[in-house]
Write a protein that holds these residues in place. Structure first.
Motif, short mmCIF file in Angstrom:
data_model
loop_
_atom_site.label_atom_id
_atom_site.label_comp_id
_atom_site.label_asym_id
_atom_site.label_seq_id
_atom_site.Cartn_x
_atom_site.Cartn_y
_atom_site.Cartn_z
N HIS A 199 0.71 -1.20 0.10
CA HIS A 199 0.04 0.01 0.06
C HIS A 199 0.93 1.19 0.02
N ASP A 258 -3.36 8.49 -0.63
CA ASP A 258 -3.63 7.56 0.50
C ASP A 258 -4.92 6.64 0.09
N TYR A 259 -5.90 7.73 -0.16
CA TYR A 259 -7.37 7.28 -0.68
C TYR A 259 -7.28 6.51 -1.96
N ARG A 279 -5.98 0.53 -3.78
CA ARG A 279 -7.31 0.82 -3.00
C ARG A 279 -8.88 0.36 -3.75
N ASN A 280 -9.67 -0.26 -3.06
CA ASN A 280 -11.13 -0.41 -4.08
C ASN A 280 -12.23 -0.04 -3.20
N VAL A 327 -14.15 4.85 -5.30
CA VAL A 327 -12.70 5.32 -5.62
C VAL A 327 -12.47 5.76 -6.96
#
Ligand code: DGI
Ligand code: FE
Ligand code: FE
Ligand code: FE
Length: 187
Positions: free
Chosen positions: A21, A127-128, A133-134, A138
């Motif tokens: 991440h 970060d988002y 990310r899912n 998003v």
């Protein structure tokens, strides 16, 4: 501090998916810095260290917040909110990172706050939307990130607030203030 050294320090602390991440946030933050005219090296260092304290025991995080004389309200809210402020404190104390904008980007990366700096917005958003990310919403936020930084950060913050309301979680004042700031200053 150079990239390789910083990555080594962080990898020894947060191996596995959390480190993957972090690499996603680094790549995304550098792209956003290029696009929106922020300092790429500052974005890189802030991204590398943003989740440095993510896996620390809650008791240890709490001691760092007390040592840092952080806002005492944090202790009344969810411990998920503690790793950013703790990491900012550790970076300054142990790794001699003094740049306040880098430290604040790390400190506020979970909640955001009113009147965020360009670097703070970039780290919050990276970060988002990093590729791993899912969250619901998003894809839309990634699209906005290519067009308008403020709209994308606003979207990420409002999605987060909706998510917190949905799970009946307490919302930290900085999170609301970040949201309100975008609403009140929209043109
Ligand atoms: O550390 P990461 O997982 O990469 O991401 P993060 O530091 O942004 O943490 C995200 C979590 O924090 C997410 O589950 C939403 C939560 N969060 C953000 N603002 C607030 C919050 N949780 C509470 N309880 N209150 C908040 O205001
Ligand atoms: Fe985090
Ligand atoms: Fe976040
Ligand atoms: Fe993160």
């Amino acid at each position: 501090m150079d990239r390789e050294k910083a990555l080594g320090i962080v990898e020894s602390k947060i191996k596995g998916p959390r480190f993957q991440h972090t690499l996603g946030v680094v790549e995304t933050a550098i792209k956003l810095a290029e696009k929106y005219g922020a300092d790429k090296e500052q974005a890189e260092i802030a991204a590398i260290f943003h989740d440095y304290a993510k896996l620390m025991p809650i008791s240890e995080l709490k001691n760092f917040l007390i040592a840092a004389q952080e806002d005492e309200r944090l202790l009344l809210y969810h411990p998920e909110l503690w790793h950013g402020p703790a990491a900012a404190y550790i970076l300054k104390k142990e790794f001699a990172i003094e740049n306040e904008d880098i430290l604040n980007a790390i400190r506020f990366h979970t909640t955001g706050r009113a009147n965020m700096s360009l670097l703070e917005k970039i780290i919050y958003l990276a970060d988002y939307i990093e590729p791993g990310r899912n969250f619901p919403g998003v894809v839309e936020t990634r699209k906005l990130a290519k067009i308008d930084l403020d709209q994308a950060v606003y979207k990420a913050i409002s999605n987060t607030i909706s998510f917190l309301v949905e799970k009946k979680a307490a919302i930290y004042p900085d999170t609301f203030e970040a949201y309100n700031f975008f609403i009140l200053n929209k043109n």
